[in-house]
Write a protein that holds these residues in place. Sequence first.
Motif, mmCIF file in Angstrom:
data_model
loop_
_atom_site.group_PDB
_atom_site.id
_atom_site.type_symbol
_atom_site.label_atom_id
_atom_site.label_comp_id
_atom_site.label_asym_id
_atom_site.label_seq_id
_atom_site.Cartn_x
_atom_site.Cartn_y
_atom_site.Cartn_z
ATOM 1 N N ALA A 79 0.829 -1.096 -0.196
ATOM 2 C CA ALA A 79 0.050 0.090 0.253
ATOM 3 C C ALA A 79 0.892 1.586 -0.354
ATOM 4 N N ILE A 80 0.338 2.309 -0.693
ATOM 5 C CA ILE A 80 0.392 3.749 -0.640
ATOM 6 C C ILE A 80 -0.288 4.281 0.218
ATOM 7 N N ILE A 81 0.855 5.338 1.437
ATOM 8 C CA ILE A 81 -0.202 6.300 1.956
ATOM 9 C C ILE A 81 0.335 8.057 1.742
ATOM 10 N N THR A 82 -0.204 8.606 0.767
ATOM 11 C CA THR A 82 0.890 9.832 0.795
ATOM 12 C C THR A 82 -0.140 11.324 0.727
ATOM 13 N N GLY A 83 0.846 12.011 1.628
ATOM 14 C CA GLY A 83 -0.499 13.128 1.587
ATOM 15 C C GLY A 83 -0.175 14.221 0.394
ATOM 16 N N ARG A 84 0.718 13.353 -0.935
ATOM 17 C CA ARG A 84 0.376 14.495 -2.022
ATOM 18 C C ARG A 84 -0.761 13.186 -2.892
ATOM 19 N N SER A 85 -0.748 14.647 -3.684
ATOM 20 C CA SER A 85 -2.031 13.631 -5.107
ATOM 21 C C SER A 85 -0.596 13.929 -6.019
ATOM 22 N N SER A 86 -0.499 12.559 -7.467
ATOM 23 C CA SER A 86 0.725 12.569 -8.768
ATOM 24 C C SER A 86 -0.536 11.771 -9.407
ATOM 25 N N GLN A 87 -0.673 11.825 -10.480
ATOM 26 C CA GLN A 87 -0.860 11.100 -11.242
ATOM 27 C C GLN A 87 0.687 10.070 -11.989
ATOM 28 N N ILE A 88 1.692 10.531 -11.447
ATOM 29 C CA ILE A 88 2.693 10.169 -11.644
ATOM 30 C C ILE A 88 2.640 8.635 -10.961
ATOM 31 N N VAL A 89 2.719 8.868 -9.122
ATOM 32 C CA VAL A 89 2.527 8.553 -8.140
ATOM 33 C C VAL A 89 0.909 7.465 -8.718
ATOM 34 N N ALA A 90 0.131 7.376 -9.289
ATOM 35 C CA ALA A 90 -1.047 6.783 -9.595
ATOM 36 C C ALA A 90 -0.189 5.871 -10.753
ATOM 37 N N SER A 91 0.318 5.853 -12.031
ATOM 38 C CA SER A 91 0.784 5.000 -12.838
ATOM 39 C C SER A 91 1.687 4.384 -12.274
ATOM 40 N N ARG A 92 2.231 4.691 -11.547
ATOM 41 C CA ARG A 92 4.058 4.139 -10.925
ATOM 42 C C ARG A 92 2.706 2.886 -9.929
ATOM 43 N N ALA A 93 2.016 2.920 -9.063
ATOM 44 C CA ALA A 93 1.331 2.493 -7.982
ATOM 45 C C ALA A 93 1.094 1.110 -9.691
ATOM 46 N N ARG A 94 0.252 1.251 -10.557
ATOM 47 C CA ARG A 94 -1.076 1.163 -11.217
ATOM 48 C C ARG A 94 0.700 -0.576 -12.027
ATOM 49 N N GLU A 95 1.878 0.456 -12.071
ATOM 50 C CA GLU A 95 2.779 -0.475 -12.867
ATOM 51 C C GLU A 95 3.688 -1.216 -11.904
ATOM 52 N N LEU A 96 3.353 -0.410 -10.897
ATOM 53 C CA LEU A 96 3.835 -2.619 -9.337
ATOM 54 C C LEU A 96 3.001 -2.984 -9.413
ATOM 55 N N ALA A 97 1.843 -2.674 -9.285
ATOM 56 C CA ALA A 97 0.722 -3.940 -8.599
ATOM 57 C C ALA A 97 0.304 -3.367 -7.732
ATOM 58 N N ILE A 98 1.394 -2.238 -6.599
ATOM 59 C CA ILE A 98 0.598 -1.912 -5.139
ATOM 60 C C ILE A 98 -1.093 -2.216 -5.338
ATOM 61 N N ASP A 99 -1.416 -2.687 -3.794
ATOM 62 C CA ASP A 99 -2.262 -3.403 -3.940
ATOM 63 C C ASP A 99 -3.725 -1.737 -3.192
ATOM 64 N N HIS A 100 -3.119 -1.095 -2.567
ATOM 65 C CA HIS A 100 -4.150 -0.282 -1.939
ATOM 66 C C HIS A 100 -3.420 1.366 -2.019
ATOM 67 N N VAL A 101 -4.254 2.508 -2.815
ATOM 68 C CA VAL A 101 -3.631 3.783 -2.894
ATOM 69 C C VAL A 101 -4.246 4.685 -2.047
ATOM 70 N N PHE A 102 -3.529 5.739 -1.030
ATOM 71 C CA PHE A 102 -4.378 6.722 -0.603
ATOM 72 C C PHE A 102 -3.602 7.799 -0.913
ATOM 73 N N GLN A 103 -4.066 8.713 -1.753
ATOM 74 C CA GLN A 103 -3.071 9.490 -2.090
ATOM 75 C C GLN A 103 -3.761 11.288 -1.875
ATOM 76 N N GLY A 104 -3.308 12.616 -1.280
ATOM 77 C CA GLY A 104 -4.116 13.423 -0.756
ATOM 78 C C GLY A 104 -4.652 13.555 0.646
ATOM 79 N N VAL A 105 -3.613 12.749 1.107
ATOM 80 C CA VAL A 105 -3.801 12.286 2.317
ATOM 81 C C VAL A 105 -4.044 12.937 3.919
ATOM 82 N N HIS A 106 -4.658 13.799 4.618
ATOM 83 C CA HIS A 106 -3.982 15.429 5.581
ATOM 84 C C HIS A 106 -4.138 13.737 6.552
#
Length: 198
Positions: A79-106
């Motif tokens: 999983a990824i939990i990150t404070g910023r939102s980025s299409q780059i991160v979304a693309s990288r997460a898909r490429e690595l088949a990361i199961d859970h992605v949380f972006q823009g998290v305060h």
Amino acid sequence: MSEHDPAATLHTPIARPVAEPATDASGRAARVQLMIFDVDGVLTDGRLYFGPQGEMLKAFDTLDGHGVKLLRGAGVQTAIITGRSSQIVASRARELAIDHVFQGVHDKTAAFAELLAATGIAAADTGYMGDDWPDLAVMLKAGFAAVPANAHVELLRRAHFVASARGGYGAVREVCDLILRARGYYDVLLDHACGGAA
């Protein structure tokens, strides 16, 4: 350098072997069923690159990426939990088949609680890797806490494992390798990568 997906080539599921004798860090790593990563300063070197149109760019390490993929071969969710939102991160997460992605998290603790509820995995059976103060609360709740070598001093003091590499330069791979060794999968996956000639 390619990032071959080891899980895609394993024709039969790997039965979990007996874990190696554990130190505190490896004992905690052996329990990890879900490994969570921050992005900036962990999966990247923490620097933000901006193009002429204001677009944000990030650089990722291929060794880190393959390590994340190897966790899948050991049955570990990611999983990824990150404070910023980025299409780059979304693309990288898909490429690595990361199961859970949380972006823009305060509030990372809220995302962590949501992740535990969604997976049914106990906090003691999770790992978290962060590098700065916004990661502290989740890091202290996870059963296994890891940091890159250049993490803020307050995280270095509280981590179960400190990588020898900096964020974005192989620190994530060190953590992945530790989990694989602790869970008894490292040699099995290495032998598979060597075509049975390890």
